[in-house]
Design a protein around this motif. Structure first.
Motif, PDB file in Angstrom:
ATOM      1  N   LEU A 129       0.816  -1.223   0.000  1.00 21.25           N
ATOM      2  CA  LEU A 129       0.000   0.000   0.000  1.00 21.25           C
ATOM      3  C   LEU A 129       0.844   1.264   0.000  1.00 21.25           C
ATOM      4  CD1 LEU A 129      -2.659  -1.062   2.665  1.00 21.25           C
ATOM      5  CD2 LEU A 129      -2.782  -1.273   0.173  1.00 21.25           C
ATOM      6  N   GLN A 130       0.345   2.283  -0.678  1.00 21.04           N
ATOM      7  CA  GLN A 130       0.962   3.601  -0.673  1.00 21.04           C
ATOM      8  C   GLN A 130       0.610   4.303   0.634  1.00 21.04           C
ATOM      9  OE1 GLN A 130       2.695   5.246  -3.171  1.00 21.04           O
ATOM     10  NE2 GLN A 130       2.692   3.457  -4.506  1.00 21.04           N
ATOM     11  N   VAL A 131       1.530   5.147   1.088  1.00 21.63           N
ATOM     12  CA  VAL A 131       1.266   5.949   2.285  1.00 21.63           C
ATOM     13  C   VAL A 131       1.177   7.418   1.886  1.00 21.63           C
ATOM     14  CG1 VAL A 131       2.128   6.636   4.555  1.00 21.63           C
ATOM     15  CG2 VAL A 131       2.551   4.315   3.721  1.00 21.63           C
ATOM     16  N   SER A 132       0.070   8.059   2.256  1.00 24.65           N
ATOM     17  CA  SER A 132      -0.080   9.499   2.010  1.00 24.65           C
ATOM     18  C   SER A 132       0.061  10.227   3.327  1.00 24.65           C
ATOM     19  CB  SER A 132      -1.454   9.797   1.413  1.00 24.65           C
ATOM     20  OG  SER A 132      -1.655   9.025   0.253  1.00 24.65           O
ATOM     21  N   GLU A 133       0.717  11.389   3.278  1.00 22.71           N
ATOM     22  CA  GLU A 133       0.923  12.155   4.509  1.00 22.71           C
ATOM     23  C   GLU A 133       0.179  13.483   4.420  1.00 22.71           C
ATOM     24  OE1 GLU A 133       5.053  12.158   5.928  1.00 22.71           O
ATOM     25  OE2 GLU A 133       5.509  10.662   4.395  1.00 22.71           O
ATOM     26  N   TYR A 134      -0.466  13.856   5.517  1.00 22.21           N
ATOM     27  CA  TYR A 134      -1.207  15.111   5.567  1.00 22.21           C
ATOM     28  C   TYR A 134      -0.821  15.896   6.810  1.00 22.21           C
ATOM     29  CZ  TYR A 134      -3.969  12.884   1.971  1.00 22.21           C
ATOM     30  OH  TYR A 134      -4.340  12.254   0.815  1.00 22.21           O
ATOM     31  N   SER A 135      -0.701  17.196   6.636  1.00 19.78           N
ATOM     32  CA  SER A 135      -0.374  18.050   7.781  1.00 19.78           C
ATOM     33  C   SER A 135      -1.611  18.189   8.668  1.00 19.78           C
ATOM     34  CB  SER A 135       0.060  19.424   7.297  1.00 19.78           C
ATOM     35  OG  SER A 135      -1.050  20.132   6.798  1.00 19.78           O
ATOM     36  N   PRO A 136      -1.420  18.501   9.946  1.00 18.26           N
ATOM     37  CA  PRO A 136      -2.562  18.705  10.851  1.00 18.26           C
ATOM     38  C   PRO A 136      -3.527  19.776  10.304  1.00 18.26           C
ATOM     39  CG  PRO A 136      -0.504  18.675  12.098  1.00 18.26           C
ATOM     40  CD  PRO A 136      -0.130  18.635  10.646  1.00 18.26           C
ATOM     41  N   LEU A 137      -2.980  20.801   9.661  1.00 21.69           N
ATOM     42  CA  LEU A 137      -3.790  21.879   9.085  1.00 21.69           C
ATOM     43  C   LEU A 137      -4.714  21.333   7.998  1.00 21.69           C
ATOM     44  CD1 LEU A 137      -3.482  25.201   9.366  1.00 21.69           C
ATOM     45  CD2 LEU A 137      -2.770  24.955   6.999  1.00 21.69           C
ATOM     46  N   THR A 138      -4.147  20.495   7.127  1.00 19.29           N
ATOM     47  CA  THR A 138      -4.933  19.901   6.035  1.00 19.29           C
ATOM     48  C   THR A 138      -6.019  18.987   6.588  1.00 19.29           C
ATOM     49  OG1 THR A 138      -2.933  19.934   4.695  1.00 19.29           O
ATOM     50  CG2 THR A 138      -4.734  18.568   3.883  1.00 19.29           C
ATOM     51  N   ILE A 139      -5.663  18.214   7.615  1.00 20.70           N
ATOM     52  CA  ILE A 139      -6.628  17.278   8.202  1.00 20.70           C
ATOM     53  C   ILE A 139      -7.799  18.037   8.824  1.00 20.70           C
ATOM     54  CG2 ILE A 139      -6.961  15.500   9.993  1.00 20.70           C
ATOM     55  CD1 ILE A 139      -3.894  14.821   9.507  1.00 20.70           C
ATOM     56  N   LYS A 140      -7.484  19.071   9.603  1.00 15.53           N
ATOM     57  CA  LYS A 140      -8.541  19.861  10.252  1.00 15.53           C
ATOM     58  C   LYS A 140      -9.411  20.567   9.215  1.00 15.53           C
ATOM     59  CE  LYS A 140      -6.195  20.515  14.653  1.00 15.53           C
ATOM     60  NZ  LYS A 140      -5.455  21.456  15.514  1.00 15.53           N
ATOM     61  N   SER A 141      -8.767  21.105   8.187  1.00 16.31           N
ATOM     62  CA  SER A 141      -9.526  21.784   7.126  1.00 16.31           C
ATOM     63  C   SER A 141     -10.472  20.805   6.439  1.00 16.31           C
ATOM     64  CB  SER A 141      -8.578  22.381   6.078  1.00 16.31           C
ATOM     65  OG  SER A 141      -7.727  23.319   6.675  1.00 16.31           O
ATOM     66  N   ALA A 142      -9.977  19.591   6.176  1.00 14.50           N
ATOM     67  CA  ALA A 142     -10.783  18.601   5.446  1.00 14.50           C
ATOM     68  C   ALA A 142     -11.956  18.119   6.291  1.00 14.50           C
ATOM     69  CB  ALA A 142      -9.916  17.417   5.038  1.00 14.50           C
ATOM     70  N   VAL A 143     -11.764  18.029   7.596  1.00 15.88           N
ATOM     71  CA  VAL A 143     -12.794  17.435   8.459  1.00 15.88           C
ATOM     72  C   VAL A 143     -13.745  18.488   9.023  1.00 15.88           C
ATOM     73  CG1 VAL A 143     -13.175  16.089  10.585  1.00 15.88           C
ATOM     74  CG2 VAL A 143     -11.336  15.454   9.023  1.00 15.88           C
ATOM     75  N   VAL A 144     -13.158  19.606   9.472  1.00 12.63           N
ATOM     76  CA  VAL A 144     -13.980  20.638  10.132  1.00 12.63           C
ATOM     77  C   VAL A 144     -14.230  21.824   9.193  1.00 12.63           C
ATOM     78  CG1 VAL A 144     -14.161  22.108  12.197  1.00 12.63           C
ATOM     79  CG2 VAL A 144     -12.921  19.941  12.328  1.00 12.63           C
TER      80      VAL A 144
END
Lengths: 168, 168
Positions: free
Chosen positions: A98-113
């Motif tokens: 499997l490929q691993v993708s990395e996301y910054s905390p900023l990107t994660i929060k933006s995507a979810v909230v």
């Protein structure tokens, strides 16, 4: 599409597998955390993480693995320890092809909230809502892992739409 | 007693297996380095390290694995990356049922050169002498890994003598 999010930590390492259904709904297939005992040696702890994450991958067969790319708010010693856990988590993914993708905390929060500076509680609340769960996933590391998976699914879906628009 | 030293790095990861013979002489069984291509993804690189270190362990069957415990002279970002390599190296050891011992650079230099602030070249020179090699092992990461293995053997031998003295 099915994504496994992993929230690496030296105490708890959270995981969550989320499926993006054909109707656009998000489904939580599993979530939890690998608890690491400080009494075990670090190499024994890493072996436990590798084994448990590998077992989750085998059982739920995600298409991708997503992890948080965090390096600030850490000192050098804790970064080295966190890196060890991260390395083993990434190896569990690549061992399964499997490929691993990395996301910054900023990107994660933006995507979810929808807001990059959101509080931890807001993220947990949105994860619970988006996955239509009856309560906030426990421990918090499991909720964080689900947020990372949701981030990957949202980002991939956006990229797909973009590709389709450019292609058409 | 046979020890594998591993010098973790994000570019090259050195390894060396040293045997302490019954006559007290040190024998180099193998040494070298896993070269990591920056073109590969980090998870692919970690898979290569895990596979190659695992193969060396299978072939040479060390009794112990020793690594350097370094965390200064690093920034947080490089510590996280180095930690990833370290985690996978430790997992290669624990997957083979081996204990991992960690030594500070000061301890390694003291054990090999007799002086904790020794220069890199002095360490390489002493490694070559102690193992009765005709030339300095290449790349430098291989020589460093041998130094770590020698440090573990010297430290273990000292502990043994101490235990024997206390016991008798």
């Amino acid at each position: 599409m099915r994504v496994m999010g992993i929230d690496c930590g030296t105490g708890y390492t959270g995981y969550g597998v989320v499926e993006l259904c054909r109707d656009g709904k998000l489904l939580c297939l599993t979530c939890g955390a690998v608890k690491l005992s400080a009494r075990e040696s670090m190499s024994a702890r890493l072996a436990i993480i590798f084994k448990q994450l590998g077992a989750i991958i085998q059982e739920h067969r995600p298409d991708n693995v997503a992890i948080e790319d965090v390096f600030y708010a850490l000192n050098v010693k804790s970064a080295l320890k966190l890196g060890q856990v991260r390395g083993v988590a990434m190896l569990a993914a690549s061992s399964a092809g499997l490929q691993v993708s990395e996301y910054s905390p900023l990107t994660i929060k933006s995507a979810v909230v929808g807001y990059g500076r959101a509080e931890k509680q807001q993220v947990q609340h949105m994860v619970t809502q988006l996955l239509n769960l009856t309560e906030i996933p426990e421990p918090p590391d499991a909720a964080d892992a689900l947020a990372i998976a949701i981030c990957h699914l949202h980002t991939s879906a956006t990229l797909e739409r973009h590709r389709a628009a450019v292609g058409g």
